[in-house]
Design a protein around this motif. Structure first.
Motif, PDB file in Angstrom:
ATOM      1  N   SER A  90       0.800  -1.231   0.000  1.00 19.16           N
ATOM      2  CA  SER A  90       0.000   0.000   0.000  1.00 19.16           C
ATOM      3  C   SER A  90       0.828   1.275   0.000  1.00 19.16           C
ATOM      4  O   SER A  90       0.327   2.351  -0.308  1.00 19.16           O
ATOM      5  CB  SER A  90      -0.948   0.009   1.212  1.00 19.16           C
ATOM      6  N   SER A  91       2.118   1.180   0.323  1.00 16.98           N
ATOM      7  CA  SER A  91       2.942   2.404   0.374  1.00 16.98           C
ATOM      8  C   SER A  91       3.478   2.800  -1.008  1.00 16.98           C
ATOM      9  O   SER A  91       4.048   3.869  -1.177  1.00 16.98           O
ATOM     10  CB  SER A  91       4.108   2.206   1.346  1.00 16.98           C
ATOM     11  N   LEU A  92       3.296   1.931  -2.015  1.00 16.78           N
ATOM     12  CA  LEU A  92       3.815   2.231  -3.353  1.00 16.78           C
ATOM     13  C   LEU A  92       2.953   3.276  -4.068  1.00 16.78           C
ATOM     14  O   LEU A  92       1.738   3.323  -3.895  1.00 16.78           O
ATOM     15  CB  LEU A  92       3.853   0.957  -4.204  1.00 16.78           C
ATOM     16  N   THR A  93       3.588   4.081  -4.898  1.00 16.91           N
ATOM     17  CA  THR A  93       2.858   5.053  -5.725  1.00 16.91           C
ATOM     18  C   THR A  93       2.238   4.319  -6.923  1.00 16.91           C
ATOM     19  O   THR A  93       2.622   3.178  -7.228  1.00 16.91           O
ATOM     20  CB  THR A  93       3.802   6.147  -6.256  1.00 16.91           C
ATOM     21  N   ALA A  94       1.337   4.995  -7.618  1.00 14.61           N
ATOM     22  CA  ALA A  94       0.714   4.419  -8.826  1.00 14.61           C
ATOM     23  C   ALA A  94       1.788   4.042  -9.843  1.00 14.61           C
ATOM     24  O   ALA A  94       1.731   2.975 -10.467  1.00 14.61           O
ATOM     25  CB  ALA A  94      -0.264   5.421  -9.429  1.00 14.61           C
ATOM     26  N   LEU A  95       2.775   4.898  -9.983  1.00 17.00           N
ATOM     27  CA  LEU A  95       3.872   4.680 -10.932  1.00 17.00           C
ATOM     28  C   LEU A  95       4.673   3.424 -10.563  1.00 17.00           C
ATOM     29  O   LEU A  95       5.002   2.597 -11.429  1.00 17.00           O
ATOM     30  CB  LEU A  95       4.798   5.904 -10.914  1.00 17.00           C
ATOM     31  N   GLU A  96       4.955   3.275  -9.291  1.00 19.12           N
ATOM     32  CA  GLU A  96       5.719   2.106  -8.816  1.00 19.12           C
ATOM     33  C   GLU A  96       4.925   0.814  -9.013  1.00 19.12           C
ATOM     34  O   GLU A  96       5.497  -0.225  -9.362  1.00 19.12           O
ATOM     35  CB  GLU A  96       6.097   2.291  -7.342  1.00 19.12           C
ATOM     36  N   LYS A  97       3.622   0.902  -8.811  1.00 19.33           N
ATOM     37  CA  LYS A  97       2.770  -0.286  -9.006  1.00 19.33           C
ATOM     38  C   LYS A  97       2.781  -0.732 -10.473  1.00 19.33           C
ATOM     39  O   LYS A  97       2.864  -1.921 -10.772  1.00 19.33           O
ATOM     40  CB  LYS A  97       1.337   0.012  -8.545  1.00 19.33           C
ATOM     41  N   ASP A 170      -7.191   8.408 -11.052  1.00 18.90           N
ATOM     42  CA  ASP A 170      -6.899   8.943  -9.718  1.00 18.90           C
ATOM     43  C   ASP A 170      -8.120   8.682  -8.827  1.00 18.90           C
ATOM     44  O   ASP A 170      -9.190   9.237  -9.045  1.00 18.90           O
ATOM     45  CB  ASP A 170      -6.629  10.454  -9.829  1.00 18.90           C
ATOM     46  N   LEU A 188      -4.307   9.848 -14.033  1.00 17.17           N
ATOM     47  CA  LEU A 188      -2.947  10.191 -13.597  1.00 17.17           C
ATOM     48  C   LEU A 188      -1.958  10.097 -14.754  1.00 17.17           C
ATOM     49  O   LEU A 188      -1.111  10.963 -14.930  1.00 17.17           O
ATOM     50  CB  LEU A 188      -2.495   9.244 -12.472  1.00 17.17           C
TER      51      LEU A 188
END
Length: 262
Positions: A90-97, A170, A188
């Protein structure tokens, strides 16, 4: 014996026959049985509340492959979903996911675009995508969206002219004005699964539309619904079949498309 169950019997008669007229009649009967069965299945799908994207893509594949067993498709999707899920938190950003999804689908599992024959009919079916690990823009995008949505990620299909991509929505977007164009900010970024999941922005869609001399429309920036996505897949598959001189199958796809468009 009725419906699809009688098709193997008819095919057996067709193979043993040397009478072109009888063979032609059998082909017409088989086409009619397949259409009636598929028409019922697609109508049930279109009337269902969720219009499940995976079920829709499997039904499209069944137009071409009537005896398709969907189990290997479900198994492969579950394997990929699990591999991505193990890396997500859950701590990852959309980009990281998205970077993790790209790594698992394209590097770990080896999926890639088929650039050798863009209009090959096999590039439009989820079963052949899983068998060959190659596909066209629309089936790769649907495949990616199905996996992402199974993971609870807000990644949806975006139907661009001459292309088919994805948008990462988003979750926290709220409109501040009634200006329709402002809705573009609800996305996003965009993802192109036909290019190994590369990312791009709304500015690049604007540039693409200008280059193609296509009028700018808001719908080109926003997610389409599942029915629109499946209609696009059916249409593209029918065009590919026409180009391959498989007119009978192309007609079947067109009839299903017309039925679903109502």
């Amino acid at each position: 014996m009725e419906g699809n169950e009688v098709i193997p019997v008819l095919e057996n008669v067709w193979e043993k026959s040397t009478d072109p007229l009888l063979q032609s009649r059998i082909e017409n009967i088989i086409d009619s049985i397949q259409y009636n069965y598929l028409a019922g299945e697609f109508q049930k799908w279109a009337q269902s509340q969720e219009m499940d994207l995976l079920q829709g893509t499997i039904l499209v594949a069944k137009i071409q492959y009537p005896e398709l067993n969907p189990s290997p498709i479900h198994e492969e999707l579950e394997k990929i979903r699990r591999d991505i899920w193990l890396e997500l938190n859950s701590s990852l950003t959309a980009l990281e996911k998205v970077k993790i999804i790209n790594h698992v689908i394209f590097t770990l599992h080896g999926y890639k675009p088929d650039t050798s024959n863009y209009f090959a009919p096999k590039n439009y079916f989820i079963n052949t995508l899983i068998e060959t690990k190659q596909g066209g823009p629309i089936i790769l995008s649907l495949f990616y969206a199905i996996i992402a949505q199974k993971l609870g990620l807000p990644i949806y299909c975006v139907s661009l002219p001459h292309n088919f991509v994805l948008g990462f929505k988003d979750r926290y977007y709220q409109k501040t004005t009634d200006e329709p164009a402002e809705e573009k900010h609800s996305i996003l970024f965009y993802i192109n699964p036909f290019n190994q999941g590369s990312l791009f922005s709304a500015k690049e869609i604007e540039l693409f539309l200008k280059q193609q001399k296509i009028d700018d429309e808001l719908s080109y920036y926003l997610p389409c619904n599942n029915k629109e996505a499946i209609l696009q897949l059916i249409y593209n598959a029918s065009v590919a079949l026409q180009r391959s001189n498989r007119q009978n199958k192309a007609i079947l796809f067109t009839r299903i498309h017309d039925l679903l468009s109502k």
